[in-house]
Scaffold this motif. Structure first.
Motif, PDB file in Angstrom:
ATOM      1  N   ALA A 263     -46.269   7.797 -18.712  1.00  0.00           N
ATOM      2  CA  ALA A 263     -45.760   6.497 -18.260  1.00  0.00           C
ATOM      3  C   ALA A 263     -46.794   5.407 -18.471  1.00  0.00           C
ATOM      4  N   HIS A 264     -48.087   5.761 -18.229  1.00  0.00           N
ATOM      5  CA  HIS A 264     -49.135   4.780 -18.416  1.00  0.00           C
ATOM      6  C   HIS A 264     -49.277   4.408 -19.894  1.00  0.00           C
ATOM      7  N   ALA A 265     -49.183   5.432 -20.781  1.00  0.00           N
ATOM      8  CA  ALA A 265     -49.286   5.150 -22.211  1.00  0.00           C
ATOM      9  C   ALA A 265     -48.109   4.290 -22.692  1.00  0.00           C
ATOM     10  N   GLN A 266     -46.898   4.597 -22.215  1.00  0.00           N
ATOM     11  CA  GLN A 266     -45.733   3.811 -22.599  1.00  0.00           C
ATOM     12  C   GLN A 266     -45.850   2.379 -22.105  1.00  0.00           C
ATOM     13  N   SER A 267     -46.382   2.249 -20.889  1.00  0.00           N
ATOM     14  CA  SER A 267     -46.560   0.898 -20.349  1.00  0.00           C
ATOM     15  C   SER A 267     -47.556   0.114 -21.182  1.00  0.00           C
ATOM     16  N   LEU A 268     -48.636   0.793 -21.628  1.00  0.00           N
ATOM     17  CA  LEU A 268     -49.615   0.107 -22.469  1.00  0.00           C
ATOM     18  C   LEU A 268     -48.993  -0.307 -23.798  1.00  0.00           C
ATOM     19  N   GLU A 269     -48.185   0.616 -24.398  1.00  0.00           N
ATOM     20  CA  GLU A 269     -47.539   0.276 -25.677  1.00  0.00           C
ATOM     21  C   GLU A 269     -46.590  -0.905 -25.518  1.00  0.00           C
ATOM     22  N   THR A 270     -45.817  -0.886 -24.442  1.00  0.00           N
ATOM     23  CA  THR A 270     -44.883  -2.002 -24.199  1.00  0.00           C
ATOM     24  C   THR A 270     -45.622  -3.306 -24.005  1.00  0.00           C
ATOM     25  N   SER A 271     -46.720  -3.226 -23.261  1.00  0.00           N
ATOM     26  CA  SER A 271     -47.498  -4.432 -23.004  1.00  0.00           C
ATOM     27  C   SER A 271     -48.123  -4.956 -24.293  1.00  0.00           C
ATOM     28  N   GLU A 272     -48.630  -4.032 -25.133  1.00  0.00           N
ATOM     29  CA  GLU A 272     -49.210  -4.471 -26.401  1.00  0.00           C
ATOM     30  C   GLU A 272     -48.149  -5.076 -27.317  1.00  0.00           C
ATOM     31  N   ALA A 273     -46.965  -4.434 -27.363  1.00  0.00           N
ATOM     32  CA  ALA A 273     -45.878  -4.990 -28.203  1.00  0.00           C
ATOM     33  C   ALA A 273     -45.464  -6.375 -27.726  1.00  0.00           C
ATOM     34  N   GLN A 274     -45.346  -6.564 -26.430  1.00  0.00           N
ATOM     35  CA  GLN A 274     -44.977  -7.860 -25.871  1.00  0.00           C
ATOM     36  C   GLN A 274     -46.034  -8.905 -26.222  1.00  0.00           C
TER      37      GLN A 274
END
Length: 357
Positions: A263-274
């Protein structure tokens, strides 16, 4: 000390009767083992024959005025004498041992030696040089005094042997002791030292035991359970059930940790994409107001940044930029043609052939 004369008794006169001419003495005390009777008859002392059955009608028994019970067995007798030290407050005590045995009971009874330590103490006091062996030593130097006193008594008894009339006396050895106060003090110090050593030993044992337990615990719960099973302090079934529960808990915690990491990795990816999307939108808006924009190059850059995937909001921003560029030419700026060229007079170039004209 009742040695060698155990006891002395006055005997009454035995009177005869008219109906019996045979007389008997009934007031003679019982004789203990190892002793003999010595009767006083007139001015003489006579020993009743040793080993002979006592006869209360014996003439010496009937005519005796007193009787002495003399111990004839060999005895070890100790005699003490104080010895000075350097300090006037402390003294040594020498204890000399002698072997004594009666050789002539009549002489012993005549002299009335009830306590043989009296003549033996007088014998020790007769050595006037004996105090010199201890007068130059402190009470702490008792070992040196023991050695010197033993040598002195050996020489003294060889030159002047102890003598007691009617007895054989031989010097055995001499021991030197400190005063009672000093002995009590040394005993207290010894006891305290032993107590301290015992406590230190207990602390060392506890430390070693704690280190052993810590090492045992560091090897894991399985090793601890195995140790307890070997000492029959833990049941095998109970240990197996506890291990199963522990394994299940570890598995659940591992799954939770993995889910949290995903979940933390997905959150980081989403944040980077945004963040990349916002940066591109900002870039496109800024390019909308520039004089010349190569949209093909911009789109290629956008696709490289997004990995070839469409990013929401980028298309709208690009259309807006095209609309701005396809409108009326701004004052003071030539109009762009289809290929991006501009008319020097400020209008759009409809065809490349117009540039030839």
């Amino acid at each position: 000390m009742n040695y060698p004369v155990i006891a002395e008794h006055i005997l009454a006169t035995v009177q005869g009767t008219w109906w019996s001419r045979r007389r008997r003495r009934e007031d003679v005390p019982q004789l203990p083992p190892g002793a003999v009777y010595v009767f006083r008859v007139g001015g003489n002392y006579r020993t009743f024959p040793e080993g002979m059955v006592f006869d209360p009608s014996h003439p010496d028994v009937l005519d005796a005025s007193s009787v002495s019970l003399v111990d004839t067995r060999a005895r070890l007798v100790d005699v003490e004498r104080p010895l000075p030290s350097v300090s006037e407050a402390d003294n040594f005590t020498m204890r000399a041992s002698f072997t004594c045995q009666v050789t002539d009971p009549t002489v012993i009874a005549r002299q009335g030696i009830i306590d043989v330590t009296v003549p033996l103490r007088a014998y020790l006091m007769g050595d006037s040089d004996l105090p010199r062996v201890s007068a130059g030593h402190r009470v702490e130097e008792i070992n040196a005094v023991r050695t010197e006193a033993g040598h002195r008594m050996t020489a003294y008894s060889a030159i002047v042997p102890p003598r007691v009339a009617g007895m054989s006396v031989e010097f055995v050895n001499a021991e030197v002791h400190a005063s009672d106060d000093l002995r009590d003090w040394e005993q207290r110090l010894r006891d305290e030292r032993r107590s301290w050593e015992l406590q230190r030993g207990q602390r060392d044992f506890e430390t070693q035991d704690a280190m052993r337990i810590a090492e045992l615990l560091s090897q894991g719960s399985d090793h601890v359970d195995a140790f307890g099973i070997a000492r029959k302090e833990i049941d095998v079934t109970e240990a197996a059930a506890r291990i199963h529960r522990s394994t299940a808990k570890d598995s659940d915690r591992r799954h939770e940790a993995e889910a949290t990491d995903r979940a933390h990795a997905q959150s980081l990816e989403t944040s980077e994409a945004q963040m990349r999307r916002e940066m591109l939108l900002t870039l496109l808006r800024q390019m909308g107001g520039s004089e010349y924009v190569d949209y093909h190059q911009v789109l290629e850059q956008v696709l490289r940044e997004t990995g070839g995937q469409a990013t929401p909001g980028i298309g709208a921003a690009a259309d807006t930029a095209r609309m701005v560029e396809s409108g009326q030419a701004r004052p003071g700026r030539p109009a762009a043609g289809r290929d991006g060229s501009r008319d020097p007079q400020g209008g759009f170039v409809k065809d490349e052939d117009d540039l030839v004209d």
